[in-house]
Write a protein that holds these residues in place. Structure first.
Motif, PDB file in Angstrom:
ATOM      1  N   GLY A   4       0.835  -1.199   0.000  1.00 30.97           N
ATOM      2  CA  GLY A   4       0.000   0.000   0.000  1.00 30.97           C
ATOM      3  C   GLY A   4       0.866   1.244   0.000  1.00 30.97           C
ATOM      4  O   GLY A   4       0.535   2.252  -0.632  1.00 30.97           O
ATOM      5  N   THR A   5       1.977   1.172   0.711  1.00 34.66           N
ATOM      6  CA  THR A   5       2.916   2.303   0.744  1.00 34.66           C
ATOM      7  C   THR A   5       3.415   2.608  -0.666  1.00 34.66           C
ATOM      8  O   THR A   5       3.436   3.778  -1.084  1.00 34.66           O
ATOM      9  CB  THR A   5       4.118   1.957   1.655  1.00 34.66           C
ATOM     10  OG1 THR A   5       3.627   1.443   2.893  1.00 34.66           O
ATOM     11  CG2 THR A   5       4.991   3.160   1.890  1.00 34.66           C
ATOM     12  N   GLN A  62      -7.701   0.803   4.080  1.00 40.13           N
ATOM     13  CA  GLN A  62      -8.552   0.100   5.051  1.00 40.13           C
ATOM     14  C   GLN A  62      -9.999  -0.037   4.563  1.00 40.13           C
ATOM     15  O   GLN A  62     -10.860  -0.473   5.321  1.00 40.13           O
ATOM     16  CB  GLN A  62      -8.535   0.863   6.393  1.00 40.13           C
ATOM     17  CG  GLN A  62      -7.137   1.029   6.963  1.00 40.13           C
ATOM     18  CD  GLN A  62      -7.114   1.594   8.365  1.00 40.13           C
ATOM     19  OE1 GLN A  62      -8.141   1.980   8.918  1.00 40.13           O
ATOM     20  NE2 GLN A  62      -5.930   1.649   8.952  1.00 40.13           N
ATOM     21  N   SER A 117      -4.222  -1.408   0.195  1.00 37.55           N
ATOM     22  CA  SER A 117      -3.193  -2.304   0.724  1.00 37.55           C
ATOM     23  C   SER A 117      -3.743  -3.720   0.775  1.00 37.55           C
ATOM     24  O   SER A 117      -4.914  -3.926   1.089  1.00 37.55           O
ATOM     25  CB  SER A 117      -2.796  -1.867   2.131  1.00 37.55           C
ATOM     26  OG  SER A 117      -2.005  -2.870   2.747  1.00 37.55           O
ATOM     27  N   LYS A 140      -5.319  -6.757   6.443  1.00 41.72           N
ATOM     28  CA  LYS A 140      -6.385  -5.936   5.835  1.00 41.72           C
ATOM     29  C   LYS A 140      -7.592  -6.809   5.498  1.00 41.72           C
ATOM     30  O   LYS A 140      -7.523  -8.036   5.556  1.00 41.72           O
ATOM     31  CB  LYS A 140      -5.839  -5.221   4.589  1.00 41.72           C
ATOM     32  CG  LYS A 140      -4.635  -4.334   4.897  1.00 41.72           C
ATOM     33  CD  LYS A 140      -4.997  -3.089   5.704  1.00 41.72           C
ATOM     34  CE  LYS A 140      -3.845  -2.511   6.479  1.00 41.72           C
ATOM     35  NZ  LYS A 140      -3.102  -1.426   5.883  1.00 41.72           N
TER      36      LYS A 140
END
Ligand SMILES: *Cc1c(COP(=O)(O)O)cnc(C)c1O
Length: 366
Positions: free
Chosen positions: A54-55, A154, A175, A180
């Motif tokens: 996700g980053t 999220q 992500s 998750k």
């Protein structure tokens, strides 16, 4: 112990992963493409581009917007640090705006005063699984000609009005980290309706190459690709997305029915026309009546894996304090970090587990 999260790995994940292992094509290939197509269809966007976290998805999105040195990017201080660090990775300046006390998301009333000539983008976060106030924030972004990047890490399968999470902005970043709502161990996905932005993300994840011609480097890129192994896990997870989402919503509803109205705590608020997917079920402890930390300890002693997301706002860490931020700058975020407690709400909980959680909360409030 009733854990705060429990990744589901079924036979389908194993079957699809073994197929990839037997195929000999282990890196990015047809399974990644299939995941991208299915994910775009889910979100109602034209494009989805998979990454390895996700980053990386957030970082690639900011790069695609052209965010760089001298630009300011506005986001919230009450989130996971990965919402914010990519701003620094692009050598841009992070600017925080406070959150709304009810939803824990970016407060549109606090946003406009933070906009300057240098502002390039806004990153609202869909915290705990509820989409931010899209209507108002989109209006402000359009008025000032700013890019909007939805941190949807999220909020897979969440909805606001007619829009799915992933479609609430110029781009969105998901992500697929192990905890998750759906996952592939590690992984991420960018969604967008813009061909130009999608192409830039594809290049950014692949050393600036492509998407078609190999060994031609258009611009600086990284290795942010995911693998067909990971994509296979995510594809199996996608098949049960409706089921796991509905279980989370049902669990949250039951908890709220049992806990609503109790003295000392506030149950989660759901905005009108919103489908909140409860990545976390987060209550607020009224710190004037009950000590949050004692409450949390009692829950944990009673076998409830309650968590605090997040115990300290981002602007108070040295990485960000050096931009001149200090305690008192974002009173709502700071207060929430002292009040929140997330209770287990994941799809594998039984009715008995939920009743145990309710009883433990009531006992801890005594
Ligand atoms: C998980 C998460 C991220 C980062 O995702 P990774 O896949 O762990 O890199 C970013 N923002 C938020 C709000 C998250 O919850």
């Amino acid at each position: 112990m009733i854990a705060i999260t429990k990744p589901i790995v079924g036979d389908r994940e194993k079957e699809l992963v073994v197929e990839v292992m037997n195929s000999g094509m282990l890196a990015q290939g047809p399974r990644v493409k299939e995941l991208e197509e299915k994910f775009a269809a889910l979100c109602g966007t034209k494009y989805a581009v998979a990454t390895n976290s996700g980053t990386a998805a957030i970082h690639a999105s900011l790069a695609a917007f052209g965010v760089g040195a001298g630009d300011e990017v506005i986001t919230v201080p009450f989130t996971f640090i990965a919402s914010v660090n990519p701003i620094l990775m692009q050598n841009a300046t992070p600017v925080f705006a406070d959150i709304d006390e009810k939803t824990f998301n970016l407060d549109p009333e606090k946003l406009e005063e933070k906009i300057t000539k240098k502002t390039k983008a806004i990153i609202p976060v869909c915290l705990y699984g509820q989409i931010y106030n899209y209507e108002k924030i989109k209006e402000i972004a359009d008025k000032h000609n700013l890019f909007l990047l939805e941190d949807a890490c999220q909020s897979v399968n969440a909805k606001r009005g007619d829009l799915m999470s992933g479609a609430c902005g110029d781009m969105a970043a998901f992500s697929l980290y192990a905890t998750k709502n759906i996952m592939s161990g590690e992984g991420g996905i960018v969604t967008t309706n813009s061909e130009e932005l999608a192409t830039k993300v594809m290049r950014f994840r692949h050393h600036g190459q492509g998407p078609d011609v190999r060994y031609f480097y258009h611009e600086l890129g990284y290795n942010y690709r995911t693998t067909d192994l990971c994509a296979s896990i995510a594809l199996a997870q996608l098949e049960r997305l409706e089921e796991v989402t509905n279980n989370r919503i049902t669990n949250a509803k039951y908890l709220s029915e049992c806990l609503g109205g109790l003295e000392g705590i506030t149950i989660p608020h759901i905005d009108e026309n919103c489908k909140h997917v409860f990545h976390q079920y987060t209550i607020k402890v009224d710190s004037e009546k009950v000590s949050r930390d004692e409450f949390l300890q009692k829950l944990r002693d009673g076998g409830i894996g309650a968590g605090v997301y997040y115990p300290k706002p981002i602007h108070l860490f040295p990485l960000y304090e050096k931009f001149g931020y200090k305690e008192g700058d974002f009173p709502v975020a700071e207060k929430m970090s002292q009040q929140v407690v997330s209770l287990p709400c994941h799809p594998s909980l039984s009715r008995e587990d939920l009743d145990t959680i309710v009883k433990s909360v009531k006992d801890a409030l005594k």
